[in-house]
Design a protein around this motif. Structure first.
Motif, PDB file in Angstrom:
ATOM      1  N   CYS A  23      25.666  54.864  -2.772  1.00 53.61           N
ATOM      2  CA  CYS A  23      27.040  55.364  -2.856  1.00 53.61           C
ATOM      3  C   CYS A  23      27.157  56.729  -2.201  1.00 53.61           C
ATOM      4  O   CYS A  23      26.156  57.363  -1.864  1.00 53.61           O
ATOM      5  N   ALA A 118      26.224  48.395  -3.606  1.00 52.79           N
ATOM      6  CA  ALA A 118      26.832  49.449  -2.801  1.00 52.79           C
ATOM      7  C   ALA A 118      28.246  49.719  -3.307  1.00 52.79           C
ATOM      8  O   ALA A 118      29.076  48.816  -3.362  1.00 52.79           O
ATOM      9  N   TYR A 123      28.448  56.587   6.346  1.00 58.75           N
ATOM     10  CA  TYR A 123      27.404  56.011   7.194  1.00 58.75           C
ATOM     11  C   TYR A 123      26.086  55.799   6.437  1.00 58.75           C
ATOM     12  O   TYR A 123      25.417  54.781   6.613  1.00 58.75           O
ATOM     13  N   THR A 125      25.492  55.316   3.205  1.00 58.42           N
ATOM     14  CA  THR A 125      25.599  54.183   2.274  1.00 58.42           C
ATOM     15  C   THR A 125      25.548  52.866   3.040  1.00 58.42           C
ATOM     16  O   THR A 125      24.849  51.925   2.643  1.00 58.42           O
ATOM     17  N   MET A 126      26.290  52.805   4.140  1.00 56.62           N
ATOM     18  CA  MET A 126      26.338  51.565   4.914  1.00 56.62           C
ATOM     19  C   MET A 126      24.993  51.253   5.568  1.00 56.62           C
ATOM     20  O   MET A 126      24.584  50.089   5.634  1.00 56.62           O
ATOM     21  N   GLU A 127      24.301  52.291   6.012  1.00 54.86           N
ATOM     22  CA  GLU A 127      22.990  52.072   6.631  1.00 54.86           C
ATOM     23  C   GLU A 127      21.993  51.543   5.602  1.00 54.86           C
ATOM     24  O   GLU A 127      21.225  50.624   5.881  1.00 54.86           O
ATOM     25  N   LEU A 129      22.758  49.862   2.912  1.00 56.93           N
ATOM     26  CA  LEU A 129      23.195  48.503   2.612  1.00 56.93           C
ATOM     27  C   LEU A 129      22.740  47.530   3.690  1.00 56.93           C
ATOM     28  O   LEU A 129      22.180  46.456   3.390  1.00 56.93           O
ATOM     29  N   MET A 130      22.962  47.878   4.943  1.00 58.57           N
ATOM     30  CA  MET A 130      22.617  46.978   6.044  1.00 58.57           C
ATOM     31  C   MET A 130      21.110  46.708   6.099  1.00 58.57           C
ATOM     32  O   MET A 130      20.676  45.582   6.356  1.00 58.57           O
ATOM     33  N   LEU A 147      28.158  44.098  -3.393  1.00 53.96           N
ATOM     34  CA  LEU A 147      29.098  45.007  -2.746  1.00 53.96           C
ATOM     35  C   LEU A 147      30.298  45.173  -3.670  1.00 53.96           C
ATOM     36  O   LEU A 147      31.030  44.215  -3.909  1.00 53.96           O
ATOM     37  N   ASN A 149      33.673  46.108  -3.985  1.00 56.03           N
ATOM     38  CA  ASN A 149      34.753  46.273  -3.009  1.00 56.03           C
ATOM     39  C   ASN A 149      35.986  46.889  -3.683  1.00 56.03           C
ATOM     40  O   ASN A 149      36.982  46.211  -3.947  1.00 56.03           O
ATOM     41  N   TYR A 154      35.827  47.612   1.428  1.00 55.20           N
ATOM     42  CA  TYR A 154      34.900  46.898   2.308  1.00 55.20           C
ATOM     43  C   TYR A 154      35.497  45.623   2.900  1.00 55.20           C
ATOM     44  O   TYR A 154      34.756  44.791   3.451  1.00 55.20           O
ATOM     45  N   LEU A 157      34.570  45.213   6.550  1.00 55.62           N
ATOM     46  CA  LEU A 157      33.149  44.925   6.735  1.00 55.62           C
ATOM     47  C   LEU A 157      32.864  43.461   6.418  1.00 55.62           C
ATOM     48  O   LEU A 157      32.135  42.785   7.155  1.00 55.62           O
TER      49      LEU A 157
END
Length: 200
Positions: A23, A118, A123, A125-127, A129-130, A147, A149, A154, A157
């Motif tokens: 987060c 997540a 960026y 957090t998203m990195e 997650l990915m 996720l 949402n 999201y 995404l």
């Protein structure tokens, strides 16, 4: 037959003993984001699930760690030394482990967690997650990835993931790795019942 105290503790934790939450170190522009972090923290406490997170005391990281700690569950924060001035500006909660860099942070968080969620974030957090989604696709782990949402944060995404399937870059079974929910209650319920999809 009397059940031991240890067995009772194990039973109360259900499927997960520790969940890693990715987060933001910011709270965002909507009140609902911080509210969602607090609600997720309360749900973890209710289910007696400990928290693993990025170690910060600010933003959504501060909200969820404080909630879980105040609720009586364990909190493990893992933070690179370079981020200490940015992500810790006040009291931290639980145990905080300092690591050398982002790679070690992610590795340690993954090692200590039974599942991942997540919340809204940027960026970083998203990195995180990915990477954990990609590792699930590669069968490096089979832990649920959720996720949360909040207010459709999201939506785009998730639409991109669906486009990846439509355009032939993401397999159908790999798309099922991501478990989305609009509330903490809904998401945790879905994650409890998650079974990794077969690629066959």
């Amino acid at each position: 037959m009397e059940v031991s105290q240890e067995a009772k503790v194990m039973e109360s934790k259900g499927r997960f003993r520790r969940i890693c939450v990715f987060c933001g170190s910011k709270s965002g522009n909507k009140k609902s984001f911080a509210e969602a972090a607090v609600e997720l923290g309360k749900q973890l406490v209710e289910k007696n699930i400990d928290l693993v997170y990025g170690g910060g005391s600010v933003g959504l990281m501060g909200s969820i760690s404080r909630t879980v700690f105040d609720g009586g569950c364990s909190v493990l924060g893992i933070i690179p030394t370079a981020l200490l001035p940015n992500e810790i500006s006040e009291e931290t909660y639980g145990e905080v482990i300092k690591v050398a860099d982002m790679h070690e942070r992610k590795s340690e968080m993954a090692k200590h967690a039974d599942a991942f969620i997540a919340l809204p974030g940027g960026y970083g957090t998203m990195e995180e997650l990915m990477e954990i989604i990609a590792y699930a696709q590669l069968k490096i782990h089979d832990k649920p990835v959720g996720l949360l949402n909040v207010d459709g944060y999201y939506d785009d995404l998730l639409t991109l993931f669906d486009k990846g399937v439509d355009q032939g870059f993401i397999d159908d079974h790999a798309r099922q790795i991501v478990i989305a929910g609009e509330t903490a209650v809904e998401l945790l319920e879905k994650m409890e019942g998650y079974v990794p999809a077969s690629s066959s």
